[in-house]
Design an enzyme around this catalytic site. Structure first.
Site, PDB file in Angstrom:
ATOM      1  N   CYS A  69      22.212  -8.339 -20.031  1.00  0.00           N
ATOM      2  CA  CYS A  69      23.787  -9.344 -20.513  1.00  0.00           C
ATOM      3  C   CYS A  69      25.158  -8.741 -19.639  1.00  0.00           C
ATOM      4  O   CYS A  69      25.029  -8.080 -19.211  1.00  0.00           O
ATOM      5  CB  CYS A  69      23.623  -9.594 -22.128  1.00  0.00           C
ATOM      6  SG  CYS A  69      24.119  -7.840 -23.051  1.00  0.00           S
ATOM      7  N   GLY A  70      26.134  -9.318 -20.847  1.00  0.00           N
ATOM      8  CA  GLY A  70      27.573  -9.167 -19.247  1.00  0.00           C
ATOM      9  C   GLY A  70      27.447  -7.856 -19.451  1.00  0.00           C
ATOM     10  O   GLY A  70      28.260  -7.034 -19.052  1.00  0.00           O
ATOM     11  N   THR A  71      27.739  -7.817 -20.738  1.00  0.00           N
ATOM     12  CA  THR A  71      28.057  -6.436 -21.034  1.00  0.00           C
ATOM     13  C   THR A  71      26.726  -5.097 -21.971  1.00  0.00           C
ATOM     14  O   THR A  71      27.520  -3.782 -21.587  1.00  0.00           O
ATOM     15  CB  THR A  71      28.995  -6.024 -22.823  1.00  0.00           C
ATOM     16  OG1 THR A  71      27.988  -6.317 -23.115  1.00  0.00           O
ATOM     17  CG2 THR A  71      30.361  -6.676 -22.243  1.00  0.00           C
ATOM     18  N   GLY A  72      25.942  -5.326 -22.031  1.00  0.00           N
ATOM     19  CA  GLY A  72      24.386  -5.100 -22.490  1.00  0.00           C
ATOM     20  C   GLY A  72      24.749  -4.230 -23.680  1.00  0.00           C
ATOM     21  O   GLY A  72      24.148  -3.682 -23.978  1.00  0.00           O
ATOM     22  N   GLY A  74      25.278  -6.666 -26.708  1.00  0.00           N
ATOM     23  CA  GLY A  74      24.164  -7.228 -27.347  1.00  0.00           C
ATOM     24  C   GLY A  74      23.247  -6.851 -27.234  1.00  0.00           C
ATOM     25  O   GLY A  74      22.161  -6.949 -28.330  1.00  0.00           O
TER      26      GLY A  74
END
Ligand code: RB5
Length: 152
Positions: A69-72, A74
């Site tokens: 995901c974007g940051t990892g 979530g």
């Protein structure tokens, strides 16, 4: 990199580009990849894809998976709610190696907005190549299952 077991992958829109890049790398390296989506940069909810991939690891259908995901963050939170899933968010090579050696991580999580493509490729390579050390680390991992889920 020598191919081993098939790999299940998934991402949200923020991880889509990196998922496609890593999927191509794995396919060229002769890995079989099952892609649970998403399949475009259209906005989606990361838990839907995290759940789809984590279920396939928890059920034993796949031994290894990759979520992005974007940051990892979530994806890690979602995946680690599943029994038998040990998801490791890695943004450096040391963490990727140690997540295999000591934690027997079966799900690698990457941040598509955090980690560049070339580093991500190296993280994936070492993560797939590094074996679990077992021994005292096995005993520690087995303690995960003593957590009473109804208290969480
Ligand atoms: C999507 O904007 C973003 O929130 C998601 O990709 C992820 O970073 C969540 O943890």
């Amino acid at each position: 990199m020598e191919s081993t077991a098939p790999i299940v992958m998934g991402s949200d829109h923020a991880g889509y580009a990196l998922k496609e890049f890593i999927k191509k790398y794995l396919t060229v390296s002769t890995f079989d990849v099952e892609d649970c989506g998403t399949f475009s940069e259209e906005s989606v909810d990361y838990p839907d894809f995290g759940i789809a991939v984590a279920e396939k690891i928890a059920s034993g259908d796949f031994d290894r998976g990759i979520l992005i995901c974007g940051t990892g963050l979530g994806m890690s939170m979602v995946a680690n709610r599943f029994k038998n899933v040990r998801a490791a968010l890695c943004s450096d090579l040391f963490a990727a190696i140690m997540s295999r050696r000591h934690n027997d991580a079966n799900l690698l999580v990457l941040g598509g907005r955090v980690t560049g493509t070339e580093l991500a490729k190296e993280i994936v390579r070492v993560w797939l190549e590094t074996p679990f050390e077992g021994g005292r680390h096995k005993k520690r991992i087995e303690k995960f299952d003593t957590i009473k889920r109804d208290l969480i």
